[in-house]
Enzyme design. Sequence first.
Site, PDB file in Angstrom:
ATOM      1  N   CYS A   1       1.050  -1.477  -0.172  1.00  0.00           N
ATOM      2  CA  CYS A   1       0.475  -0.179  -0.059  1.00  0.00           C
ATOM      3  C   CYS A   1       1.312   1.526   0.071  1.00  0.00           C
ATOM      4  CB  CYS A   1      -1.258   0.192   1.358  1.00  0.00           C
ATOM      5  SG  CYS A   1      -0.174   0.591   2.608  1.00  0.00           S
TER       6      CYS A   1
ATOM      7  N   HIS B   1      -0.895  11.298  16.112  1.00  0.00           N
ATOM      8  CA  HIS B   1      -0.990  10.462  15.027  1.00  0.00           C
ATOM      9  C   HIS B   1      -0.396   9.445  14.682  1.00  0.00           C
ATOM     10  CE1 HIS B   1      -3.925   9.458  11.426  1.00  0.00           C
ATOM     11  NE2 HIS B   1      -2.628  10.018  11.029  1.00  0.00           N
TER      12      HIS B   1
ATOM     13  N   HIS C   1      -3.817   5.067  10.217  1.00  0.00           N
ATOM     14  CA  HIS C   1      -4.692   4.220  10.434  1.00  0.00           C
ATOM     15  C   HIS C   1      -4.766   2.619  10.443  1.00  0.00           C
ATOM     16  CE1 HIS C   1      -6.136   8.245   9.225  1.00  0.00           C
ATOM     17  NE2 HIS C   1      -7.109   7.956   9.603  1.00  0.00           N
TER      18      HIS C   1
ATOM     19  N   ASP D   1      -8.762  -5.444   6.981  1.00  0.00           N
ATOM     20  CA  ASP D   1      -8.621  -5.989   5.969  1.00  0.00           C
ATOM     21  C   ASP D   1      -7.050  -7.036   5.650  1.00  0.00           C
ATOM     22  OD1 ASP D   1      -6.894  -4.000   4.873  1.00  0.00           O
ATOM     23  OD2 ASP D   1      -7.780  -3.417   3.286  1.00  0.00           O
TER      24      ASP D   1
ATOM     25  N   ARG E   1      -4.490  -4.735   9.372  1.00  0.00           N
ATOM     26  CA  ARG E   1      -3.768  -4.065   9.325  1.00  0.00           C
ATOM     27  C   ARG E   1      -3.786  -2.762   9.091  1.00  0.00           C
ATOM     28  NH1 ARG E   1      -3.449  -1.137   3.884  1.00  0.00           N
ATOM     29  NH2 ARG E   1      -6.059  -1.305   3.916  1.00  0.00           N
TER      30      ARG E   1
ATOM     31  N   CYS F   1      -1.572   1.112   9.048  1.00  0.00           N
ATOM     32  CA  CYS F   1      -0.860   1.492   8.113  1.00  0.00           C
ATOM     33  C   CYS F   1      -0.065   2.118   8.580  1.00  0.00           C
ATOM     34  CB  CYS F   1      -1.813   1.737   6.854  1.00  0.00           C
ATOM     35  SG  CYS F   1      -1.489   1.720   5.465  1.00  0.00           S
TER      36      CYS F   1
END
Length: 135
Positions: free
Chosen positions: A72, A108, A111, A115, A123, A125
Amino acid sequence: MKNKSMKTYPIQKTEEEWLEQLGPEKYHVLRKKGTERPFTGEYNLHFEDGKYNCGACDAPLFQGDSKFESGCGWPSFDQSIDGAIEYVRDKTLGMIRTEILCANCGSHIGHVFDDGPTETGQRYCVNSVSVAFEK
Ligand SMILES: [Zn+2]
């Protein structure tokens, strides 16, 4: 009225202190919930034994052996270190996502999606600039 910015974390700094500590690029992602461009991050294709700590407060967030190649464009992990991550529903950009924050300082990180291809199904990310690798 509930205001999640009122939540207190073990690490407390003013925005001015964060900006001074992190510099503009990291500050934008960690404190302003920015996203680095995909396939550009330092740790996207980085696979070594060690752990990934919060880029703002250095709290351990992920073990190196939970990292996998997701394709990704961002570093991806299939699980976090217990208790290290806070999960917040994020409805920005017309999507419902789960934002992940450092539970120690509220910065932060990225996310998490359900999936993932491994047995955890998760996952995470993560922005490379949100974490710092330590051997
Ligand atoms: Zn942190």
